[in-house]
Scaffold this motif. Structure first.
Motif, PDB file in Angstrom:
ATOM      1  N   GLN A   1       0.818  -1.221   0.000  1.00 14.74           N
ATOM      2  CA  GLN A   1       0.000   0.000   0.000  1.00 14.74           C
ATOM      3  C   GLN A   1       0.846   1.263   0.000  1.00 14.74           C
ATOM      4  O   GLN A   1       0.411   2.306  -0.464  1.00 14.74           O
ATOM      5  CB  GLN A   1      -0.916   0.024   1.237  1.00 14.74           C
ATOM      6  CG  GLN A   1      -1.903  -1.119   1.286  1.00 14.74           C
ATOM      7  CD  GLN A   1      -2.913  -1.061   0.148  1.00 14.74           C
ATOM      8  OE1 GLN A   1      -3.362   0.004  -0.247  1.00 14.74           O
ATOM      9  NE2 GLN A   1      -3.246  -2.223  -0.400  1.00 14.74           N
TER      10      GLN A   1
ATOM     11  N   SER B   1       4.293   2.906  -4.825  1.00 15.77           N
ATOM     12  CA  SER B   1       3.597   3.198  -6.082  1.00 15.77           C
ATOM     13  C   SER B   1       3.528   1.928  -6.921  1.00 15.77           C
ATOM     14  O   SER B   1       4.195   0.928  -6.621  1.00 15.77           O
ATOM     15  CB  SER B   1       4.353   4.276  -6.844  1.00 15.77           C
ATOM     16  OG  SER B   1       5.607   3.760  -7.253  1.00 15.77           O
TER      17      SER B   1
ATOM     18  N   LEU C   1      -0.197   4.623 -15.342  1.00 10.13           N
ATOM     19  CA  LEU C   1      -0.527   4.655 -13.908  1.00 10.13           C
ATOM     20  C   LEU C   1       0.668   4.306 -13.013  1.00 10.13           C
ATOM     21  O   LEU C   1       0.495   4.027 -11.833  1.00 10.13           O
ATOM     22  CB  LEU C   1      -1.679   3.689 -13.621  1.00 10.13           C
ATOM     23  CG  LEU C   1      -2.947   3.917 -14.444  1.00 10.13           C
ATOM     24  CD1 LEU C   1      -4.033   2.934 -14.032  1.00 10.13           C
ATOM     25  CD2 LEU C   1      -3.440   5.350 -14.290  1.00 10.13           C
TER      26      LEU C   1
ATOM     27  N   ARG D   1       0.790   5.946  -9.624  1.00  8.29           N
ATOM     28  CA  ARG D   1      -0.356   5.828  -8.715  1.00  8.29           C
ATOM     29  C   ARG D   1      -0.041   4.875  -7.566  1.00  8.29           C
ATOM     30  O   ARG D   1       0.855   4.043  -7.655  1.00  8.29           O
ATOM     31  CB  ARG D   1      -1.557   5.255  -9.478  1.00  8.29           C
ATOM     32  CG  ARG D   1      -2.093   6.147 -10.562  1.00  8.29           C
ATOM     33  CD  ARG D   1      -3.197   7.019 -10.012  1.00  8.29           C
ATOM     34  NE  ARG D   1      -3.747   7.866 -11.053  1.00  8.29           N
ATOM     35  CZ  ARG D   1      -4.871   7.589 -11.709  1.00  8.29           C
ATOM     36  NH1 ARG D   1      -5.539   6.481 -11.439  1.00  8.29           N
ATOM     37  NH2 ARG D   1      -5.330   8.424 -12.626  1.00  8.29           N
TER      38      ARG D   1
ATOM     39  N   SER E   1      -4.231   2.123  -3.759  1.00  4.74           N
ATOM     40  CA  SER E   1      -5.564   2.541  -3.335  1.00  4.74           C
ATOM     41  C   SER E   1      -6.269   3.374  -4.396  1.00  4.74           C
ATOM     42  O   SER E   1      -7.459   3.623  -4.303  1.00  4.74           O
ATOM     43  CB  SER E   1      -5.462   3.328  -2.035  1.00  4.74           C
ATOM     44  OG  SER E   1      -4.595   4.421  -2.213  1.00  4.74           O
ATOM     45  N   GLN E   2      -5.498   3.852  -5.389  1.00  5.15           N
ATOM     46  CA  GLN E   2      -6.120   4.685  -6.432  1.00  5.15           C
ATOM     47  C   GLN E   2      -6.477   3.880  -7.685  1.00  5.15           C
ATOM     48  O   GLN E   2      -6.811   4.456  -8.705  1.00  5.15           O
ATOM     49  CB  GLN E   2      -5.151   5.820  -6.808  1.00  5.15           C
ATOM     50  CG  GLN E   2      -4.841   6.732  -5.626  1.00  5.15           C
ATOM     51  CD  GLN E   2      -3.630   7.583  -5.859  1.00  5.15           C
ATOM     52  OE1 GLN E   2      -2.601   7.094  -6.313  1.00  5.15           O
ATOM     53  NE2 GLN E   2      -3.729   8.866  -5.550  1.00  5.15           N
TER      54      GLN E   2
ATOM     55  N   SER F   1      -8.511   0.501  -9.693  1.00  5.35           N
ATOM     56  CA  SER F   1      -9.686  -0.370  -9.620  1.00  5.35           C
ATOM     57  C   SER F   1      -9.220  -1.792  -9.328  1.00  5.35           C
ATOM     58  O   SER F   1      -8.030  -2.109  -9.415  1.00  5.35           O
ATOM     59  CB  SER F   1     -10.421  -0.339 -10.952  1.00  5.35           C
ATOM     60  OG  SER F   1      -9.654  -1.055 -11.913  1.00  5.35           O
TER      61      SER F   1
ATOM     62  N   ARG G   1      -5.580  -3.456 -10.059  1.00  4.33           N
ATOM     63  CA  ARG G   1      -4.743  -3.954  -8.966  1.00  4.33           C
ATOM     64  C   ARG G   1      -4.265  -5.374  -9.261  1.00  4.33           C
ATOM     65  O   ARG G   1      -3.109  -5.706  -9.042  1.00  4.33           O
ATOM     66  CB  ARG G   1      -5.524  -3.974  -7.651  1.00  4.33           C
ATOM     67  CG  ARG G   1      -5.764  -2.613  -7.084  1.00  4.33           C
ATOM     68  CD  ARG G   1      -6.500  -2.707  -5.770  1.00  4.33           C
ATOM     69  NE  ARG G   1      -7.249  -1.466  -5.575  1.00  4.33           N
ATOM     70  CZ  ARG G   1      -7.929  -1.184  -4.476  1.00  4.33           C
ATOM     71  NH1 ARG G   1      -7.969  -2.040  -3.482  1.00  4.33           N
ATOM     72  NH2 ARG G   1      -8.572  -0.049  -4.367  1.00  4.33           N
TER      73      ARG G   1
ATOM     74  N   PRO H   1      -4.311   8.139   1.777  1.00  4.26           N
ATOM     75  CA  PRO H   1      -5.262   7.375   0.964  1.00  4.26           C
ATOM     76  C   PRO H   1      -5.272   5.921   1.408  1.00  4.26           C
ATOM     77  O   PRO H   1      -4.211   5.331   1.630  1.00  4.26           O
ATOM     78  CB  PRO H   1      -4.715   7.506  -0.462  1.00  4.26           C
ATOM     79  CG  PRO H   1      -3.292   7.925  -0.314  1.00  4.26           C
ATOM     80  CD  PRO H   1      -3.221   8.692   0.982  1.00  4.26           C
TER      81      PRO H   1
END
Lengths: 243, 327, 294
Positions: free
Chosen positions: A87, A90, A129, A132, A135-136, A138, A142, C293
């Motif tokens: 988590q 990135s 991405l 990212r 958690s950001q 879908s 993931r 987040p």
């Protein structure tokens, strides 16, 4: 690389998870482990990965006995049902993780790592991405990152635990097709756990059916559907209506 | 093991000053006295021997401090409220049984007594011990079970009653009982009792060490309190002693001895007087005579046959205090 | 809110509530206001008022006296001792707390439940008893005493004793803070790291620590606040040697008993400031941990 399992037994206190399980997964095959929940399929996968250790029996990668090897020595790519992405890292760093933790002697250079990660991002179609955080993303994104992360270490075998279990039906279908295509290109020996027979029969070269910790039948999807080995398989697949 | 020892030794040395060191473990009301005396002694010692000396001080209830020394607080010297507390150290062989002969005047370089502190104008008209036994007077005194000062208070009252009531023990007990019935709280130490009276404003009269009473007067001003000296009180002889076992280990025997001896010097006596202790030296005593009230003082040896006996009769479990306070 | 609003189109306008609709669990305005007022009054009386008093008393004799009181060598030594004690006790407890939380949440072994209970021991027994244990263990009554004396090691009535007593009182904080957190988070990320070829220590530093970092910081800060403020256990092992073995809380008591109220409150204000800084840091950490987040 092939996987061979010889007489595995595994008990959790008074629950028998695996009972004398022997199995061979040939190099380059995509094999599904299918069974109801509690049938021992996930335990079997975790024993192969080295996340659990069996009470008795042996595990071979090709002809090498890896029974006593710990997870980090086995180089078995593992994809978790709930992704288990880091988590705090990135997407890029998640995928690079397996390369970054290698001992200095075998660790690729920074540039090589970047190149490798970008290749994988391309493969999973998430190049945009990279920065990212999990958690950001879908669910489907993931899971693709989790797959890329497992592939980054150039695993000897790929183990997937209900890889599409947490996704909605549409995404699941897409990813399923994608996995099949992906396997056709790479031919990496893969073993995936599922309780969804449609998924197993559609994607796998070979299906292994488990119940109560022991193997009920091994065979090509067609073969199992036409010649169920016993009453359990027949019942589990709901074949009694079709015959 | 060696490494651990080295680390611990290093830790123990944190904050230690250089030069000779002495630890004086004392009781509660002597804080100000020894803060001043230690500075004076350090100066004297430097001029005499050229050596720097730091005297560290630790204060608390007299009994509790003796207990800490028994448990390993490395006191080179003790300056406590009661000979009884130093006897406890002698019992454990930290110093010889006849320690009280090591310094002049029973090893008590200064004395004190027990007086009353009342609110300004003495609204309840308290003059002597018998006023404390009257109904409607709230008396503040600590608990004799835990406080050395409180035992002196108790014995002061007892000495007065014995003389006044012709040694009729039943009547004496009744008299003391009345005083303690007037006590709304029994604090565990002398300073605590002073705080109760001065800060919390509880009670009409505080039975206190003479020096405590004068110190409170000095801190809070004569416009708030005044001191009443009873006709008879007890001569409190707070003793001092070198803790031989510790001093030997620290190689501070001579220094410790000199430190206590200097209490008897003119300067030492003067500092005692300034901090409201009664000096032993007649010349210095005369200088401070005017600051203390007139009182006839009796000694613990004369009236009670020494501390050991007084302790057993009055403060041991089932002693007179228990008999009186249980009523 | 929207979910509980009744469909007003079905009700005649006259029955429409004049005020906003009330939840079933919401009390009437009288009870609501009574509870709020009680809470605020309690808070003011028991927290704000004393805190204000501390600072008012501290500056009663003026700013100059305030700083003189804090720079007094004996006060300064108490401040130093408090900081040294916290600087040793807190890291020690952090390592211990991590190890204990790790062992209890990651392994199953005999006596795990017992160990988990044992960690709480210092919260259950009075700190004074904690202090007395060490006096008995390391004082002259103890069997170690001759060895300690022979090696010139002072434990009780010296800095090591104060540190040990502080460690005793503060050691549950980190472990207690981490155990529920680590139990909640599970081991999936660690397992993933293992299958990717990470060794034990790599897993710990690259996965576990980042996962628990806010919870860990929070616990460490709490443990630090307690370490600096501890009175009971430290009082027993201190020996109260001024300028040597008095921590800030002990020195405050001494100054108070010497009628040096302004000086006592000056030190108390310093301790309160340390406490308030801790509280601010804690709030910041909670905000960071919550705002992340997820």
């Amino acid at each position: 690389m092939s996987i061979r399992i010889d007489g595995l037994n595994k008990n959790f206190e008074d629950f028998t998870a695996l009972k004398d399980v022997s199995l061979e997964v040939h190099t380059g095959k995509l094999v599904a482990l299918l069974g109801p929940s509690g049938s021992g399929k996930t335990t079997l996968l975790r024993v192969i990965a080295g996340l659990e250790f069996a009470d008795s029996g042996r595990v071979f990668f090709n002809d090498k006995d890896v029974t006593e090897h710990s997870a980090y020595e086995r180089r078995a790519g593992f994809v978790f049902q709930h992704y288990a992405l880091f988590q705090h890292l990135s997407v890029f760093d998640n995928i690079a993780f397996g390369l970054e933790v290698r001992p200095r002697a075998t660790r690729p250079s920074k540039d090589e790592i970047r190149e490798r990660v970008h290749c994988l991002l391309q493969l999973i179609q998430l190049e945009d991405l990279a920065k990212r955080f999990p958690s950001q993303l879908s669910g489907g994104q993931r899971q693709r990152v989790a797959l890329a992360r497992a592939l980054a270490i150039e695993p000897h075998v790929l183990l997937l635990d209900e890889p599409f279990g947490a996704l909605d039906a549409k995404v699941r279908k897409e990813l399923r097709a994608w996995l099949r295509r992906f396997h056709n290109e790479t031919h990496i020996t893969s073993l995936f756990v599922t309780h969804d027979q449609e998924e197993a029969f559609e994607v796998a070269d070979e299906v292994v059916i488990l119940n109560h910790g022991s193997i009920q039948q091994i065979g090509a999807p067609k073969k199992i559907q036409t010649e169920p080995a016993n009453a359990f398989v027949q019942d589990f697949l709901g074949l009694d209506f079709e015959i | 093991m060696k490494k651990i020892a080295a680390v611990l030794a290093l830790l123990a040395s944190i904050g230690l000053a250089s030069g000779a060191e002495l630890l004086n473990v004392s009781y509660d009301p002597t804080r100000e006295l020894y803060t001043e005396y230690n500075a004076a002694f350090a100066k004297y010692w430097k001029s005499k021997t050229g050596q720097d000396v730091t005297v560290n001080q630790s204060h608390g209830g007299s009994g509790k401090q003796a207990r800490s020394v028994l448990d390993g607080l490395e006191a080179d010297v003790v300056t406590l409220a009661l000979a009884y507390d130093i006897d406890a150290l002698a019992e454990k062989k930290l110093l010889p049984d006849d320690w009280q002969k090591a310094f002049p005047e029973n090893s008590s370089p200064y004395t004190s007594t027990i007086v009353f502190l009342v609110r300004k104008g003495n609204p309840k008209g308290i003059k002597d011990w018998d006023d404390l036994a009257k109904p409607g007077i709230a008396v503040i005194t600590p608990n004799p079970k835990t406080s050395g000062g409180a035992r002196w208070n108790y014995l002061g009252a007892w000495a007065y009653a014995e003389q006044k009531l012709n040694k009729d023990e039943a009547k004496v007990k009744d008299f003391i009982g009345k005083i303690y019935k007037n006590a709304p709280v029994l604090d565990s130490g002398a300073r605590g009792a002073t705080t109760t009276f001065v800060q919390r404003g509880l009670g009409d009269v505080l039975i206190a060490w003479e020096n405590e009473a004068y110190l409170a007067l000095k801190e809070f001003g004569p416009e708030k309190f005044e001191i009443v000296t009873p006709s008879i009180s007890i001569l409190a002889e707070p003793p001092v002693a070198v803790v031989d076992v510790v001093a030997k280990r620290h190689k501070t025997e001579d220094l410790a001895k000199a430190y206590l001896n200097y209490l008897y010097s003119e300067e030492g006596q003067d500092i005692a007087g300034k901090n409201f202790y009664r000096p032993r030296d007649p010349k210095v005593a005369a200088k401070y005579a005017s600051q203390f009230g007139k009182v006839s003082l009796v000694t613990i040896d004369d009236v009670f046959g020494g501390w050991k006996k007084a302790q057993a009769t009055h403060f041991a479990d089932g002693g007179t205090f228990d008999q009186i306070y249980a009523k | 809110m929207a979910g509980v609003v009744p469909d007003l189109t079905l009700i005649r306008p006259a029955v429409r509530p004049a005020v906003r609709p009330r939840r079933a669990t919401e009390e009437g305005p009288f009870i609501r206001w009574t509870l709020i007022v009680i809470t605020v009054l309690f808070f003011a009386a028991f927290l704000v008022l004393p805190l204000v008093t501390v600072f008012v008393e501290a500056f009663r004799k003026g700013t100059e006296y305030y700083f003189k009181a804090l720079s007094d060598p004996i006060a300064w030594s108490a401040i130093k001792l408090t900081l040294v004690t916290a600087a040793i006790a807190v890291p020690l407890n952090t390592v211990f707390g991590l190890a204990a939380a790790w062992a209890i949440t990651r392994f199953s072994f005999r006596g795990r439940q017992f160990l988990s209970t044992l960690i709480d021991l210092p919260l259950w027994v009075s700190p004074v008893i904690g202090g007395l244990i060490y006096v008995l263990l390391f004082g002259t009554q103890s069997p170690f005493s001759p060895w300690l004396i022979a090696h010139h090691i002072k434990i009780v009535y010296a800095t090591p004793g104060i540190i040990i007593a502080t460690v005793f009182v503060t050691f549950p904080f980190v472990a207690r803070g981490l155990i529920p957190l680590m139990q909640n988070q599970g081991v999936a990320e660690e397992e993933a790291a293992l299958t990717l070829g990470a060794h034990g220590w790599q897993v710990f530093f690259r996965v576990t620590i980042p996962k628990i970092k806010w919870g860990l910081l929070y616990s460490v800060i709490l443990s630090n606040a307690r370490a600096m403020g501890e009175f009971g256990a430290v009082s027993v092992v201190s020996g109260h040697i001024r300028g040597l073995t008095n921590t800030i809380p002990l020195q405050i008591e001494i100054l108070y008993n010497e009628y040096s109220f302004a000086a006592a409150f000056a030190l108390a204000s310093l301790l309160s400031l340390l406490g308030l800084a801790t509280l601010a840091l804690k709030t910041y950490i909670e905000w960071r941990a919550g705002g992340r987040p997820s």
